[in-house]
Design a protein around this motif. Structure first.
Motif, short mmCIF file in Angstrom:
data_model
loop_
_atom_site.label_atom_id
_atom_site.label_comp_id
_atom_site.label_asym_id
_atom_site.label_seq_id
_atom_site.Cartn_x
_atom_site.Cartn_y
_atom_site.Cartn_z
N VAL A 171 -74.16 -47.37 88.39
CA VAL A 171 -75.30 -47.60 89.26
C VAL A 171 -74.80 -48.11 90.61
N THR A 172 -75.56 -47.79 91.65
CA THR A 172 -75.20 -48.21 93.00
C THR A 172 -76.32 -49.08 93.56
N LEU A 173 -75.94 -50.22 94.06
CA LEU A 173 -76.89 -51.14 94.69
C LEU A 173 -76.43 -51.40 96.11
N SER A 174 -77.38 -51.51 97.03
CA SER A 174 -77.01 -51.80 98.41
C SER A 174 -77.43 -53.22 98.77
N MET A 175 -76.60 -53.85 99.59
CA MET A 175 -76.84 -55.23 99.98
C MET A 175 -76.53 -55.35 101.47
N ARG A 176 -77.28 -56.19 102.15
CA ARG A 176 -77.06 -56.38 103.58
C ARG A 176 -75.72 -57.10 103.80
N ALA A 177 -75.11 -56.76 104.93
CA ALA A 177 -73.83 -57.38 105.27
C ALA A 177 -73.97 -58.18 106.55
N GLY A 178 -73.27 -59.30 106.59
CA GLY A 178 -73.27 -60.15 107.77
C GLY A 178 -72.06 -59.84 108.63
N GLU A 179 -71.71 -60.80 109.45
CA GLU A 179 -70.56 -60.61 110.33
C GLU A 179 -69.27 -60.57 109.52
N GLY A 180 -68.37 -59.70 109.93
CA GLY A 180 -67.08 -59.60 109.27
C GLY A 180 -67.15 -58.92 107.90
N GLY A 181 -68.25 -58.22 107.61
CA GLY A 181 -68.36 -57.51 106.33
C GLY A 181 -68.65 -58.41 105.15
N VAL A 194 -69.56 -54.51 84.46
CA VAL A 194 -70.48 -55.49 83.90
C VAL A 194 -70.65 -55.18 82.41
N PRO A 195 -70.29 -56.11 81.53
CA PRO A 195 -70.50 -55.90 80.10
C PRO A 195 -71.98 -55.98 79.74
N VAL A 196 -72.41 -55.12 78.80
CA VAL A 196 -73.79 -55.10 78.32
C VAL A 196 -73.75 -55.26 76.80
N LYS A 197 -74.36 -56.32 76.29
CA LYS A 197 -74.39 -56.59 74.85
C LYS A 197 -75.60 -55.87 74.26
N LEU A 198 -75.37 -54.71 73.64
CA LEU A 198 -76.46 -53.89 73.10
C LEU A 198 -76.81 -54.26 71.66
N HIS A 199 -75.84 -54.77 70.93
CA HIS A 199 -75.99 -55.11 69.51
C HIS A 199 -74.97 -56.19 69.24
N LYS A 200 -75.11 -56.90 68.15
CA LYS A 200 -74.14 -57.96 67.88
C LYS A 200 -72.72 -57.43 67.74
N ASP A 201 -72.58 -56.13 67.39
CA ASP A 201 -71.26 -55.53 67.23
C ASP A 201 -70.90 -54.55 68.34
N VAL A 202 -71.83 -54.27 69.27
CA VAL A 202 -71.60 -53.25 70.30
C VAL A 202 -71.76 -53.87 71.69
N THR A 203 -70.68 -53.79 72.46
CA THR A 203 -70.73 -54.22 73.86
C THR A 203 -70.17 -53.08 74.71
N ALA A 204 -71.00 -52.59 75.63
CA ALA A 204 -70.58 -51.50 76.52
C ALA A 204 -70.32 -52.07 77.90
N LYS A 205 -69.63 -51.30 78.73
CA LYS A 205 -69.38 -51.72 80.11
C LYS A 205 -69.96 -50.67 81.03
N ILE A 206 -70.66 -51.14 82.05
CA ILE A 206 -71.23 -50.24 83.04
C ILE A 206 -70.63 -50.60 84.41
N ILE A 207 -70.41 -49.58 85.23
CA ILE A 207 -69.85 -49.79 86.56
C ILE A 207 -71.01 -50.00 87.54
N VAL A 208 -70.96 -51.13 88.24
CA VAL A 208 -71.95 -51.44 89.26
C VAL A 208 -71.24 -51.40 90.61
N LYS A 209 -71.69 -50.48 91.48
CA LYS A 209 -71.10 -50.35 92.81
C LYS A 209 -72.03 -51.03 93.80
N VAL A 210 -71.50 -52.01 94.50
CA VAL A 210 -72.26 -52.73 95.53
C VAL A 210 -71.76 -52.24 96.88
N VAL A 211 -72.69 -51.66 97.67
CA VAL A 211 -72.33 -51.10 98.97
C VAL A 211 -73.15 -51.77 100.06
N GLU A 212 -72.65 -51.64 101.31
CA GLU A 212 -73.38 -52.19 102.45
C GLU A 212 -74.57 -51.30 102.78
#
Length: 148
Positions: A77-87, A129-147
């Protein structure tokens, strides 16, 4: 008298256990409060069938969680966030925002409490980001944070 417990009873046993108790204790406390039933052949058979059904349901939930985990691990997933001075980033990305992005971008309804974030994401780039779906199952999802 032998009794099959329907709920956990303090100092006696756990749910589904067969315990031997005094007749008076069973008639005056356990049976009227629906904490247990008498251990007859029919009740024991019903208990066995119920346990088998619960085990089957638990197995189905585990398989569903594994399948969802495999699909989440492939996506990002891709999320955008505002950037200040100097990135530098303004604010942060919380679990709630990631949960909403997963629902909007991938179509999976993941509760924010299932995301394992020690602290909100405050930097740009890709994060696992790890996601705990079940007590025995943990998946990882990629989170992209962009300006933005």
């Amino acid at each position: 008298m032998e009794v099959v417990l329907l709920e956990d009873v303090k100092a006696l046993g756990k749910k589904g256990q067969i315990v031997k108790v005094n007749d008076g204790y069973a008639r005056n406390f356990i049976l009227p409060k629906k904490l247990g039933i008498e251990a007859t052949a029919k009740n024991l058979n019903d208990l066995k069938l119920q346990k088998a059904n619960e085990a089957r349901l638990a197995e189905e939930q585990l398989e569903a969680a594994k399948a969802l985990g495999a699909q989440l691990s492939e996506g990002s997933v891709t999320l955008s966030m505002r950037a200040g001075e100097g990135g530098r980033a303004f604010g942060s990305v919380s679990g709630k925002e990631i949960s909403i992005a997963i629902k909007n971008q991938l179509g999976y309804d993941i509760d924010k409490k299932k995301l394992i974030l020690s602290e909100p994401l405050k930097t740009f780039g890709s994060h696992e980001v790890p996601v705990k779906l079940h007590k025995d199952v943990t998946a990882k999802i990629i989170v992209k944070v962009v300006e933005s």
